[in-house]
Design an enzyme around this catalytic site. Structure first.
Site, short mmCIF file in Angstrom:
data_model
loop_
_atom_site.label_atom_id
_atom_site.label_comp_id
_atom_site.label_asym_id
_atom_site.label_seq_id
_atom_site.Cartn_x
_atom_site.Cartn_y
_atom_site.Cartn_z
N ASP A 8 -14.53 -0.38 10.75
CA ASP A 8 -13.60 -1.23 11.49
C ASP A 8 -13.47 -2.58 10.77
O ASP A 8 -14.46 -3.14 10.29
CB ASP A 8 -14.10 -1.44 12.92
CG ASP A 8 -13.02 -2.00 13.84
OD1 ASP A 8 -12.57 -1.25 14.74
OD2 ASP A 8 -12.64 -3.18 13.66
N CYS B 213 -2.33 6.50 10.12
CA CYS B 213 -1.80 7.54 9.23
C CYS B 213 -1.70 7.00 7.80
O CYS B 213 -1.99 7.72 6.84
CB CYS B 213 -0.44 8.03 9.72
SG CYS B 213 -0.50 9.13 11.14
N HIS C 153 -3.05 5.65 17.57
CA HIS C 153 -3.47 6.89 16.89
C HIS C 153 -4.88 7.12 17.41
O HIS C 153 -5.76 6.26 17.21
CB HIS C 153 -3.44 6.69 15.37
CG HIS C 153 -3.84 7.90 14.56
ND1 HIS C 153 -3.04 8.41 13.53
CD2 HIS C 153 -4.94 8.68 14.60
CE1 HIS C 153 -3.67 9.46 13.00
NE2 HIS C 153 -4.82 9.63 13.63
N HIS D 284 -1.75 13.22 13.66
CA HIS D 284 -1.38 12.08 14.50
C HIS D 284 -1.30 12.51 15.96
O HIS D 284 -0.33 13.16 16.38
CB HIS D 284 -0.04 11.47 14.06
CG HIS D 284 0.33 10.29 14.89
ND1 HIS D 284 -0.15 9.02 14.64
CD2 HIS D 284 1.08 10.18 16.01
CE1 HIS D 284 0.30 8.19 15.55
NE2 HIS D 284 1.06 8.87 16.41
N HIS E 184 -8.50 7.41 18.30
CA HIS E 184 -9.67 7.07 17.49
C HIS E 184 -10.86 6.81 18.38
O HIS E 184 -10.73 6.38 19.53
CB HIS E 184 -9.40 5.86 16.59
CG HIS E 184 -8.92 4.65 17.32
ND1 HIS E 184 -7.60 4.48 17.70
CD2 HIS E 184 -9.56 3.53 17.75
CE1 HIS E 184 -7.46 3.33 18.32
NE2 HIS E 184 -8.65 2.72 18.38
N CYS F 77 2.72 4.73 11.51
CA CYS F 77 1.40 4.55 12.10
C CYS F 77 0.41 3.97 11.08
O CYS F 77 0.24 4.52 9.98
CB CYS F 77 0.89 5.90 12.62
SG CYS F 77 -0.84 5.87 13.10
P1 DGP Z 1 -8.41 -0.16 19.62
O1 DGP Z 1 -8.35 -1.55 20.14
O2 DGP Z 1 -9.33 0.76 20.40
O3 DGP Z 1 -7.02 0.44 19.44
O4 DGP Z 1 -9.07 -0.26 18.17
C1 DGP Z 1 -8.36 -0.51 17.01
C2 DGP Z 1 -9.35 -0.97 15.99
O5 DGP Z 1 -8.75 -0.87 14.72
C3 DGP Z 1 -9.79 -2.42 16.14
O6 DGP Z 1 -11.19 -2.46 16.45
C4 DGP Z 1 -9.53 -3.06 14.79
C5 DGP Z 1 -9.26 -1.89 13.90
N1 DGP Z 1 -8.26 -2.13 12.88
C6 DGP Z 1 -6.99 -2.59 13.08
N2 DGP Z 1 -6.34 -2.66 11.92
C7 DGP Z 1 -7.21 -2.21 10.96
C8 DGP Z 1 -7.11 -2.04 9.54
O7 DGP Z 1 -6.10 -2.29 8.91
N3 DGP Z 1 -8.21 -1.58 8.90
C9 DGP Z 1 -9.38 -1.28 9.58
N4 DGP Z 1 -10.40 -0.85 8.84
N5 DGP Z 1 -9.50 -1.41 10.91
C10 DGP Z 1 -8.43 -1.88 11.58
#
Ligand code: DGP
Length: 115
Positions: A32, A9, A99, A48, A101, A6
């Site tokens: 994000d 994680c 995961h 998780h 969020h 994950c």
């Molecule tokens: P969702 O689409 O609701 O599953 O949101 C996932 C979010 O995670 C998306 O807005 C982009 C963010 N994201 C994906 N990969 C990474 C990462 O490696 N680092 C960070 N900080 N955010 C990430």
């Protein structure tokens, strides 16, 4: 419990770097990678839990802890005039990282409500 495959994680464990904004025993929060507003923080339980549909009587305590953290982060980020909390659940809900969020989004007047 950690899921070795994950992404979040791995971020919680520090194996993948992130811009951390908050951490306690149960919750980790970081910016994000693709922000949709001046403040866009992902608030995740350290345990998780795959998605909102995976919340049970046994693990629901971490959801409350996430919302306690959201209230603290909102204040720390200066979002006194409000913010939006979003959870995408499953494929049709647009969830891309499995995961649980919560997106904490604010810092500007947000657009049209979707509900
Ligand atoms: P969702 O689409 O609701 O599953 O949101 C996932 C979010 O995670 C998306 O807005 C982009 C963010 N994201 C994906 N990969 C990474 C990462 O490696 N680092 C960070 N900080 N955010 C990430």
């Amino acid at each position: 419990m950690r899921d070795e495959n994950c992404l979040f994680c791995k971020i919680i464990a520090g194996d993948i770097p992130s811009a951390k904004v908050y951490e306690d025993e149960d919750v980790f929060a970081f910016r994000d990678i693709n922000p949709q507003a001046p403040v866009h923080v992902l608030v995740v339980p350290k345990e998780h839990v795959c998605c909102a549909a995976c919340v049970t009587e046994e693990n629901s305590r971490v959801v409350a802890k996430c919302f306690e953290a959201i209230a603290k982060i909102g204040k720390a980020e200066g979002l006194e005039s409000g913010y939006r909390v979003i959870n995408n659940c499953g494929e049709d809900g647009g969830q891309s990282v499995m995961h649980l969020h919560f997106h904490l989004i604010g810092g500007r007047k947000l657009g049209e409500k979707i509900i």
